[in-house]
Design an enzyme around this catalytic site. Structure first.
Site, PDB file in Angstrom:
ATOM      1  CD  GLU A  74      -2.989  -1.332   0.574  1.00 13.64           C
ATOM      2  OE1 GLU A  74      -3.149  -0.503  -0.347  1.00 13.64           O
ATOM      3  OE2 GLU A  74      -3.775  -2.266   0.803  1.00 13.64           O
ATOM      4  NE  ARG A  94     -11.932  -2.750  -1.914  1.00 16.33           N
ATOM      5  CZ  ARG A  94     -10.733  -3.126  -2.320  1.00 16.33           C
ATOM      6  NH1 ARG A  94     -10.079  -4.066  -1.679  1.00 16.33           N
ATOM      7  NH2 ARG A  94     -10.167  -2.572  -3.380  1.00 16.33           N
ATOM      8  CD  GLN A 115      -7.110  -0.329  -4.535  1.00 12.79           C
ATOM      9  OE1 GLN A 115      -7.553  -0.724  -3.481  1.00 12.79           O
ATOM     10  NE2 GLN A 115      -6.534  -1.124  -5.424  1.00 12.79           N
TER      11      GLN A 115
END
Length: 753
Positions: free
Chosen positions: A226, A611, A256
DNA sequence: ACCTCAAACATTTTT
DNA sequence: TGTTTGAGGT
């Protein structure tokens, strides 16, 4: 080829098997980025790299834990347990526990959580006699935090004209003083806040070249998950650590990036090429998670953003069903819709509770959803509310533990110096604080050196002395005995155990149970640790860094998940509901001002949509109950950004019948509400809610002397009745609980014959 | 010092 | 709506 490499596609395999040098993996949503990271670590281990030399930084503790267990399954736990894995905060706090003395912090430093920081700031503002409406604690804390995350110390702040001007304009002329005082007070309390864990680590590496060398050589291989959500100070630390061997592997997706409010800088990922010119990069674009419809729809959303690294996420998965978009009349209707749809799918598709997630923009939205799930008897778990370690009773007991480990911890001391009551009140505390500040010591130091002070009267001195004796005993016990023994003794001797035991209200009982759960947790900790590391201090090390996702237990297994979109990052569910898709809600009103923040909201929506594996449901309500008022709202612009082809729009989702009548249907012609209309709406909707409650006729029947049943207090006897109609009240005596006064309208008492 | 009650107040996301 | 703060009483 090794077996574990077989289930990777070509790009994934290239990334995994890249051995040395900087590596950037841009991974689209659902493209198996965690798998690449896990496999890469296994690959390195198979290549003979020592696990001690690998550092993997993840975004949550849970992600680290899961990764470790997957690696363990393949390489065994003797190897995997030596890997350094965790969040930036947890890994660096561990390093600081070794090295903090070099930067003038004891090893037993406390970690202040957000609540502690806010309380400290509140005290400072009060001591400085500043207007609390201008100096709002939350705001000040955020500002200090954001300065720290950008590595702007107090000294740098006062030199920075632009920043100073911002505070001048906001009339916070004393901000600098608060910042300085905050830093000093943290230091005096031997406490670090979340941001300090990063800053102090950086300082350590900056000030001590030999230490830098030591950790550079230790962490020969650095992997970061991330990466799009790392902030400036994290970036600086990593850059330093990686500069010797350059074996840095970052995995991320610019689409993201959703944590800029926490200082995350999307430029970190965009600038990787400049920092490591001889880098290799791979793009993972095949999505294995979602139906083609969902993947395409997500693409159509994100293409509205200007700032991005070009990539095309695609999938071989089936087309799947269209995304359902539903408009409901109110947030309660939305809740019902979601709950009913879940029941429906569970029946028809043999799905389980854990297959469903309900995602929302703000935590406050959970309530209507919870209510409807409860009514339908659908078990759920909710994240992001209070985590176990943040409950009052737990924090109270933890405060005693904290004092036993570090008596200078001011926030812990303030919390329990008069709980349970020992007659040490606010004025005494203020006095102590004043003396401590003028002597430049902590409150604890002031208490144990009281004799030199004449400002405090004899009676109070005695009480303070007793308190210090108590804490000193706890200090000894926590040092010499195991954590379980020490914690149990502390719970009892502090009086906390008794205090909670004697509270027989339902809340009190549950508080007592929570304390027992904590003690059980500590017992478990002691049973699973070596004798030299089973002390309270060891248990407390990173309790402040745990979130509710980390404290999940077996009971939470088969339940519907409720969480914010932020918290859902990295997770996936077969069925996903994204609720509250209204303008000013999602995109949030706070973020609609600038282009940048709107793009971030859009990325957040992208995260929410991606998701979902099988099916996605989007909903919005035309009225929403907020601040005790009904507010009209409009459909989110994000819904319109999705390509129509992938959507199926409904006023009401057809799989269930709505119980309300048509008169509440949102009126398109009058989007602007005037007050009168709002009031009418209020009345109508109130009526609807009352129907679902017990009606008044029943409460009117309740008379003196009757036996009644209450949902949580159990059976009791009515002693007195007063008031009329909606104001009718009863005093009821419940066995083992005592007398309770209750409004009959709300109490929902059942008459027992 | 402590308790109680009414009025004011607040609402993004979190390691 | 739920929580926090302040005034006033004991």
């Amino acid at each position: 080829m090794q077996k574990y490499l077989l289930d990777l596609n070509q790009e994934q395999r290239k990334a995994v098997m890249h051995k040395d040098g900087p590596l950037m993996v841009i991974a689209g949503a659902g493209s198996g980025k965690t798998r690449v990271l896990t496999h890469r670590i296994i690959y390195l281990l198979n290549e003979g790299i020592n696990p001690f030399n690998i550092l993997a930084l993840t975004f949550t503790n849970k992600a680290a834990k899961e990764m470790r267990s997957r690696i363990e399954n393949i390489v065994g736990d003797t190897v995997s347990k030596n890997l350094w894995m965790g969040t930036f905060h947890s890994v660096f706090s561990k390093i600081l526990r070794f090295e903090s003395e070099k930067i003038n912090y004891p090893k037993n430093f406390t970690i202040y959580d957000t609540e502690d920081s806010k309380n400290l700031i509140k005290s400072i503002i009060k001591e400085f006699n500043l207007d609390k409406d201008i100096y709002k604690t939350g705001l000040i804390r955020n500002r200090i935090s954001s300065l720290k995350n950008n590595f702007i110390s107090y000294n740098k702040y006062i030199e920075n004209n632009e920043l100073n001007l911002q505070d001048q304009i906001a009339k916070r002329t004393e901000f600098a003083r608060i910042y300085l005082a905050y830093q000093n007070r943290c230091h005096k309390a031997s406490a670090m806040d979340f941001d300090d864990l990063l800053i102090k680590t950086y300082e350590l590496l900056e000030l001590f070249p030999d230490l830098l060398k030591k950790y550079q050589e230790k962490f020969k291989y650095i992997l970061i998950d991330e990466y799009q959500d790392t902030n400036h100070i994290q970036y600086l630390i990593v850059k330093k650590l990686a500069s010797k061997f350059m074996n840095i592997c970052i995995v991320g997706d610019d689409a993201q990036s959703i944590y800029s409010f926490r200082g995350a800088n999307i430029k970190n990922i965009l600038n990787f090429k400049n920092d490591y010119p001889n880098y290799t990069s791979y793009k993972l674009e095949q999505n294995y998670r979602s139906s083609a419809t969902i993947v395409e729809a997500a693409n159509s959303i994100i293409k509205n953003n200007e700032q991005q690294i070009h990539k095309t996420v695609w999938t071989e998965n089936q087309k799947g069903e269209k995304i359902i978009v539903v408009k409901t009349t109110s947030d309660n209707e939305e809740g019902k819709l979601v709950a009913n749809t879940i029941s429906d799918i569970k029946m028809r598709k043999q799905a389980h509770n854990q297959d469903f997630a309900i995602l929302y923009r703000t935590n406050a939205q959970s309530r209507a959803l919870e209510e409807s799930l409860r009514k339908r008897n659908i078990p759920y778990k909710i994240y992001g509310g209070l985590s176990f370690y943040q409950r009052k009773e737990i924090k109270d007991l933890l405060a005693y533990f904290r004092l036993a480990i570090n008596p200078n911890d001011e926030e812990a001391l303030k919390r329990i110096i008069n709980y349970p009551r020992r007659g040490i009140g606010l004025s005494t505390l203020q006095n102590l604080s004043l003396i401590a500040n003028s002597n430049n010591t902590s409150i604890w130091e002031t208490i144990i050196n009281l004799d030199e002070n004449s400002q405090i009267n004899k009676g109070t001195k005695k009480k303070l002395n007793d308190f210090s004796i108590l804490i000193n005993e706890f200090i000894l016990k926590s040092k010499n005995k195991d954590a379980y023994y020490a914690s149990e003794e502390i719970a009892k001797q502090s009086g906390l155990f008794n205090e909670l035991y004697n509270d027989k209200s339902p809340e009190g009982v549950s508080r007592f149970e929570n304390i027992q759960e904590l003690l059980n947790g500590i017992k478990n900790f002691v049973e699973h640790s070596e004798e030299e590391s089973n002390k309270l201090e060891d248990f407390m090390q990173d309790v402040a860094l745990l979130t509710d996702q980390d404290t999940e237990n077996d009971k939470d297994f088969n339940k519907v998940t409720l969480m914010t979109v932020h918290a859902a990052k990295g997770l996936e569910f077969p069925y996903v509901f994204v609720v509250g898709l209204e303008e000013n809600m999602f995109p949030n009103i706070m973020s609609s001002e600038s282009q940048d923040s709107l793009e971030e909201e859009r990325r957040l929506f992208y995260v929410a949509v991606t998701r979902a594996a099988k099916r996605l449901f989007l909903s919005f309500a035309s009225t929403r109950f907020k601040w005790g008022q009904f507010i009209d709202s409009e459909k989110s612009r994000f819904i319109d950004e999705i390509d129509e082809r992938y959507l199926e729009k409904h006023e009401h989702y057809p799989s269930f019948e709505l119980k309300t009548s048509k008169k509440f249907v949102y009126n398109k012609k009058q989007p602007i509400v005037n007050k009168l209309q709002l009031n009418i709406k209020n009345r109508k909707l109130k009526k609807v809610t009352n129907i679902s409650n017990n009606d008044f006729s029943d409460t009117a029947k309740i008379q003196n002397g009757m036996n009644v049943k209450h949902s949580s207090f159990g059976i009791g006897k009515v002693i007195t009745i007063s008031g009329e109609g909606a104001n009718r009240k009863a005093t009821v005596f419940f066995k083992g609980i005592g007398q309770k006064n209750m409004l009959l309208k709300f109490a929902k008492l059942e008459i027992i014959k």
